[in-house]
Design a protein around this motif. Structure first.
Motif, PDB file in Angstrom:
ATOM      1  N   ARG A  61       0.245  -1.080  -0.025  1.00  0.00           N
ATOM      2  CA  ARG A  61       0.102   0.068  -0.436  1.00  0.00           C
ATOM      3  C   ARG A  61       0.960   1.126   0.094  1.00  0.00           C
ATOM      4  NH1 ARG A  61      -5.449  -1.321   0.460  1.00  0.00           N
ATOM      5  NH2 ARG A  61      -6.236  -3.092   1.209  1.00  0.00           N
ATOM      6  N   ALA A  62       1.942   1.473   0.969  1.00  0.00           N
ATOM      7  CA  ALA A  62       2.718   2.245   0.569  1.00  0.00           C
ATOM      8  C   ALA A  62       3.296   2.275  -0.703  1.00  0.00           C
ATOM      9  CB  ALA A  62       4.134   2.020   1.809  1.00  0.00           C
ATOM     10  N   LEU A  63       3.671   1.303  -1.193  1.00  0.00           N
ATOM     11  CA  LEU A  63       4.165   1.066  -2.061  1.00  0.00           C
ATOM     12  C   LEU A  63       3.097   1.812  -3.582  1.00  0.00           C
ATOM     13  CD1 LEU A  63       6.455  -1.950  -3.409  1.00  0.00           C
ATOM     14  CD2 LEU A  63       7.310   0.527  -3.375  1.00  0.00           C
ATOM     15  N   LEU A  64       1.757   1.724  -3.613  1.00  0.00           N
ATOM     16  CA  LEU A  64       1.003   1.943  -4.099  1.00  0.00           C
ATOM     17  C   LEU A  64       0.751   3.725  -4.024  1.00  0.00           C
ATOM     18  CD1 LEU A  64      -1.488   1.118  -5.770  1.00  0.00           C
ATOM     19  CD2 LEU A  64      -3.215   1.005  -4.002  1.00  0.00           C
ATOM     20  N   ALA A  65       0.530   4.292  -2.906  1.00  0.00           N
ATOM     21  CA  ALA A  65       0.534   5.607  -3.530  1.00  0.00           C
ATOM     22  C   ALA A  65       1.408   6.200  -3.546  1.00  0.00           C
ATOM     23  CB  ALA A  65       0.948   6.259  -1.153  1.00  0.00           C
ATOM     24  N   VAL A  66       2.412   5.756  -4.123  1.00  0.00           N
ATOM     25  CA  VAL A  66       3.561   6.470  -4.496  1.00  0.00           C
ATOM     26  C   VAL A  66       3.537   6.035  -5.957  1.00  0.00           C
ATOM     27  CG1 VAL A  66       5.078   6.710  -2.787  1.00  0.00           C
ATOM     28  CG2 VAL A  66       6.133   5.141  -3.791  1.00  0.00           C
ATOM     29  N   LEU A  67       3.037   5.636  -6.746  1.00  0.00           N
ATOM     30  CA  LEU A  67       3.734   4.865  -7.995  1.00  0.00           C
ATOM     31  C   LEU A  67       2.548   6.081  -9.414  1.00  0.00           C
ATOM     32  CD1 LEU A  67       2.489   0.883  -8.226  1.00  0.00           C
ATOM     33  CD2 LEU A  67       4.543   1.575  -8.439  1.00  0.00           C
ATOM     34  N   PRO A  68       2.972   6.177 -10.195  1.00  0.00           N
ATOM     35  CA  PRO A  68       2.751   7.473 -11.040  1.00  0.00           C
ATOM     36  C   PRO A  68       1.398   6.649 -11.676  1.00  0.00           C
ATOM     37  CG  PRO A  68       4.495   6.587 -12.054  1.00  0.00           C
ATOM     38  CD  PRO A  68       4.733   5.955 -10.674  1.00  0.00           C
ATOM     39  N   LEU A  69       0.594   6.346 -11.301  1.00  0.00           N
ATOM     40  CA  LEU A  69      -0.803   5.761 -11.901  1.00  0.00           C
ATOM     41  C   LEU A  69      -1.449   7.531 -12.577  1.00  0.00           C
ATOM     42  CD1 LEU A  69      -2.044   3.321  -8.845  1.00  0.00           C
ATOM     43  CD2 LEU A  69      -0.565   2.399 -11.185  1.00  0.00           C
ATOM     44  N   ASP A  70      -2.000   6.770 -13.825  1.00  0.00           N
ATOM     45  CA  ASP A  70      -2.752   7.882 -14.962  1.00  0.00           C
ATOM     46  C   ASP A  70      -3.514   6.778 -15.372  1.00  0.00           C
ATOM     47  OD1 ASP A  70      -3.523   9.368 -16.610  1.00  0.00           O
ATOM     48  OD2 ASP A  70      -1.545  10.859 -16.538  1.00  0.00           O
ATOM     49  N   PRO A  71      -5.123   7.195 -15.637  1.00  0.00           N
ATOM     50  CA  PRO A  71      -5.775   6.361 -16.446  1.00  0.00           C
ATOM     51  C   PRO A  71      -6.132   6.889 -17.328  1.00  0.00           C
ATOM     52  CG  PRO A  71      -6.816   7.399 -14.223  1.00  0.00           C
ATOM     53  CD  PRO A  71      -5.713   7.631 -14.145  1.00  0.00           C
ATOM     54  N   ALA A  72      -5.088   8.517 -18.190  1.00  0.00           N
ATOM     55  CA  ALA A  72      -5.137   8.444 -19.091  1.00  0.00           C
ATOM     56  C   ALA A  72      -3.792   7.906 -19.546  1.00  0.00           C
ATOM     57  CB  ALA A  72      -5.591  10.361 -18.939  1.00  0.00           C
ATOM     58  N   ARG A  73      -2.669   7.150 -19.041  1.00  0.00           N
ATOM     59  CA  ARG A  73      -1.770   6.533 -19.542  1.00  0.00           C
ATOM     60  C   ARG A  73      -1.562   5.015 -19.117  1.00  0.00           C
ATOM     61  NH1 ARG A  73       2.152  10.518 -17.831  1.00  0.00           N
ATOM     62  NH2 ARG A  73       3.938   9.748 -19.228  1.00  0.00           N
ATOM     63  N   PRO A  74      -2.548   4.914 -19.948  1.00  0.00           N
ATOM     64  CA  PRO A  74      -2.239   3.155 -19.318  1.00  0.00           C
ATOM     65  C   PRO A  74      -0.719   2.483 -19.918  1.00  0.00           C
ATOM     66  CG  PRO A  74      -3.140   3.411 -21.826  1.00  0.00           C
ATOM     67  CD  PRO A  74      -3.610   5.020 -21.053  1.00  0.00           C
ATOM     68  N   ALA A  75       0.121   2.527 -20.950  1.00  0.00           N
ATOM     69  CA  ALA A  75       0.704   2.186 -21.002  1.00  0.00           C
ATOM     70  C   ALA A  75       1.969   2.327 -19.728  1.00  0.00           C
ATOM     71  CB  ALA A  75       1.892   2.810 -22.165  1.00  0.00           C
ATOM     72  N   GLY A  86      -7.107   3.062 -10.137  1.00  0.00           N
ATOM     73  CA  GLY A  86      -5.663   3.864 -10.704  1.00  0.00           C
ATOM     74  C   GLY A  86      -5.317   4.292 -11.579  1.00  0.00           C
ATOM     75  N   THR A  87      -5.475   2.513 -12.391  1.00  0.00           N
ATOM     76  CA  THR A  87      -4.347   3.391 -13.643  1.00  0.00           C
ATOM     77  C   THR A  87      -5.803   2.799 -15.067  1.00  0.00           C
ATOM     78  OG1 THR A  87      -4.715   0.659 -13.927  1.00  0.00           O
ATOM     79  CG2 THR A  87      -2.860   1.957 -12.313  1.00  0.00           C
ATOM     80  N   GLY A  88      -7.102   2.921 -14.400  1.00  0.00           N
ATOM     81  CA  GLY A  88      -7.641   2.869 -15.598  1.00  0.00           C
ATOM     82  C   GLY A  88      -8.109   1.982 -15.833  1.00  0.00           C
ATOM     83  N   LEU A  89      -6.986   0.662 -15.865  1.00  0.00           N
ATOM     84  CA  LEU A  89      -7.266  -0.270 -16.826  1.00  0.00           C
ATOM     85  C   LEU A  89      -8.076  -1.908 -16.299  1.00  0.00           C
ATOM     86  CD1 LEU A  89      -3.066  -0.818 -16.342  1.00  0.00           C
ATOM     87  CD2 LEU A  89      -4.323  -0.263 -18.784  1.00  0.00           C
ATOM     88  N   PRO A  90      -7.988  -2.572 -17.158  1.00  0.00           N
ATOM     89  CA  PRO A  90      -9.622  -3.181 -17.055  1.00  0.00           C
ATOM     90  C   PRO A  90      -8.460  -4.815 -15.680  1.00  0.00           C
ATOM     91  CG  PRO A  90      -9.128  -3.713 -19.321  1.00  0.00           C
ATOM     92  CD  PRO A  90      -8.237  -2.850 -18.398  1.00  0.00           C
ATOM     93  N   LEU A  91      -9.557  -5.068 -15.155  1.00  0.00           N
ATOM     94  CA  LEU A  91      -8.999  -5.614 -13.856  1.00  0.00           C
ATOM     95  C   LEU A  91      -8.639  -6.562 -14.150  1.00  0.00           C
ATOM     96  CD1 LEU A  91      -9.131  -6.611 -10.840  1.00  0.00           C
ATOM     97  CD2 LEU A  91     -11.906  -8.349 -11.101  1.00  0.00           C
ATOM     98  N   VAL A  92      -9.181  -7.405 -15.423  1.00  0.00           N
ATOM     99  CA  VAL A  92      -8.182  -9.105 -15.289  1.00  0.00           C
ATOM    100  C   VAL A  92      -7.112  -8.043 -16.556  1.00  0.00           C
ATOM    101  CG1 VAL A  92      -8.265 -11.151 -17.752  1.00  0.00           C
ATOM    102  CG2 VAL A  92     -10.535 -10.387 -16.121  1.00  0.00           C
ATOM    103  N   THR A  93      -6.576  -7.839 -16.640  1.00  0.00           N
ATOM    104  CA  THR A  93      -5.194  -7.086 -17.041  1.00  0.00           C
ATOM    105  C   THR A  93      -4.393  -6.561 -16.568  1.00  0.00           C
ATOM    106  OG1 THR A  93      -6.060  -5.959 -19.473  1.00  0.00           O
ATOM    107  CG2 THR A  93      -3.999  -4.726 -18.659  1.00  0.00           C
ATOM    108  N   VAL A  94      -5.004  -5.629 -14.803  1.00  0.00           N
ATOM    109  CA  VAL A  94      -4.251  -5.466 -13.717  1.00  0.00           C
ATOM    110  C   VAL A  94      -3.683  -6.582 -13.485  1.00  0.00           C
ATOM    111  CG1 VAL A  94      -4.083  -4.809 -11.993  1.00  0.00           C
ATOM    112  CG2 VAL A  94      -5.243  -3.380 -13.415  1.00  0.00           C
TER     113      VAL A  94
END
Length: 435
Positions: A314-328, A364-372
């Motif tokens: 969860r600490a790592l999740l808080a600092v990840l650069p997640l942007d639904p507009a940038r799936p890559a 957070g990423t805007g990716l489908p659940l299965v893809t995650v």
């Protein structure tokens, strides 16, 4: 009072970091680090003894031990040399062909045999006999490279086949219980085999061929036609075929591969009908590696049970650069997250910690659940250090590979994977409509 109440997560984090650091930098023998971990975890009461020592109750531990016994029997009765003799004419002509042949064997066997440890137990004596046929010296880089080919090919490539890898099964089980998702064999294979199977196999061949290139091969002269199998060879071959058949059909009879392997090992050790004596057992079973495996599994259990793994995630999740507009970018961030989790809980624990976070990560990423869920396979199948993947450790123990050589190959394969294969995976996921 345990470590959770006396010092929060500070003590578990300190012990885990020290253990991982000692393993990573090979500052002490790996079995001694495992024993120090057991001592520290019990004295400081980081978790209950059944958690700390859970590695000894794990099926992986017993599959490792039985693998050493089966491998010793295969070598002693001459089956390893017989099989190597059949393969040698096709593989010992050149060093790259030999490495490619071994990597190909590890991947092909993964389709029919579900256990990483079992495949290593079967392949290692055959591959070492192949090294003899190719004229590789006992302590040279060529033999080291072939032993690593068995371990890396067995673990890393099998991640592309759903039932052939323990982390895959943990991920599939956790996804089913948490989200009601069921992964089918062929769609999973189509998603991962092109990049994580075939292309990564090519990367392994190239890295091993370059890093562990021996001098010119000196193949033995062509052997005469093999003599008829001895009674011992026939009995062991029948036992191995029965063991393989039971391993391949474990989904039908429900007996875990470890207990099948343990029963086969016991038959190998029985007086008169077996193949190994007590002295053979004492010299052939690498107790150092068994203790190391128990230590890795115990550390993962302690990290999970104390909540340290979840806190790290969860600490790592808080600092990840997640942007639904940038799936890559989200794709790359998730690969990075699983790679970092691999340091704390090793490959078998990554999917257990990552999968429950998948819905939050999907938002957070805007990716489908299965893809995650599928992205994590890239991370846990690409260890940066050998201790993160128990099958690699076992292969290194059976092949007597120095820790430094295993780390060199880990880093080389990881560098190519992150620089080349991850971008290709992004394109492949997109082509299949997963991004």
């Amino acid at each position: 009072m345990d470590g959770m109440t006396t010092g929060g997560l500070a003590l578990p984090a300190l012990v885990a970091a020290a253990t991982i650091g000692l393993w990573a930098f090979a500052l002490l023998p790996e079995f001694l680090v495992a024993l120090l971990f057991f001592s520290a975890a019990t004295i400081l009461r980081l978790a209950a003894p059944d958690v700390v020592f859970s590695g000894f109750a794990s099926s992986a531990f017993w599959l490792v031990l039985s693998g050493f016994v089966l491998g010793g029997a295969i070598r002693k009765v001459g089956l390893a040399d017989r099989v190597a003799g059949l393969l040698a004419p096709r593989l010992v002509g050149s060093w790259p062909a030999l490495v490619a042949g071994v990597i190909g064997l590890t991947y092909a066997l993964a389709f029919v045999m579900p256990s990483n440890m079992g495949r290593i137990a079967v392949l290692m004596p055959v591959v070492m006999a192949l090294a003899d046929r190719a004229g590789l010296p006992a302590a040279g880089p060529g033999r080291t490279g072939l032993a690593l080919a068995v371990g890396f090919g067995t673990f890393q490539l099998s991640a592309s086949i759903l039932p052939a890898n323990v982390p895959n099964l943990v991920m599939a089980g956790a996804a089913e219980s948490a989200f009601g998702l069921h992964f089918a064999y062929l769609p999973y294979l189509a998603l991962h085999a092109p990049v994580l199977g075939l292309l990564k196999g090519a990367v392994l061949v190239a890295c091993i061929a370059l890093l562990f290139r021996p001098g010119p091969l000196a193949p033995r002269a062509a052997a005469p036609a093999p003599a008829a199998m001895t009674p011992e060879e026939r009995r062991l071959a029948a036992l191995l075929l029965a063991t393989l058949a039971l391993w391949m059909t474990d989904s039908l009879h429900g007996i875990p591969a470890a207990w099948i392997g343990l029963a086969a090992a016991c038959l190998c050790l029985l007086p008169r009908i077996g193949f190994l004596s007590g002295e053979d057992f004492a010299s052939g079973v690498n107790i150092r590696t068994c203790l190391y495996i128990a230590g890795i599994l115990g550390l993962a259990a302690v990290v999970t049970r104390t909540g340290l793994g979840d806190r790290v995630g969860r600490a790592l999740l808080a600092v990840l650069p997640l942007d639904p507009a940038r799936p890559a970018l989200g794709f790359a961030s998730l690969v990075g997250l699983t790679t970092l989790l691999n340091f704390a809980v090793t490959a078998n624990g990554v999917s257990a910690l990552f999968t429950p976070l998948a819905r939050l990560l999907a938002e957070g990423t805007g990716l489908p659940l299965v893809t995650v869920l599928m992205v994590q396979v890239i991370g846990y199948s690409t260890p940066l250090l050998p201790y993160q993947a128990a099958p690699i450790v076992v292969a290194m123990g059976m092949g007597r590979v120095p820790a430094r050589d295993g780390a060199r190959l880990c880093l080389a394969v990881a560098a190519v994977t992150f620089a080349v294969l991850v971008p290709l995976d992004v394109l492949w996921f997109r082509l299949l409509g997963r991004l």
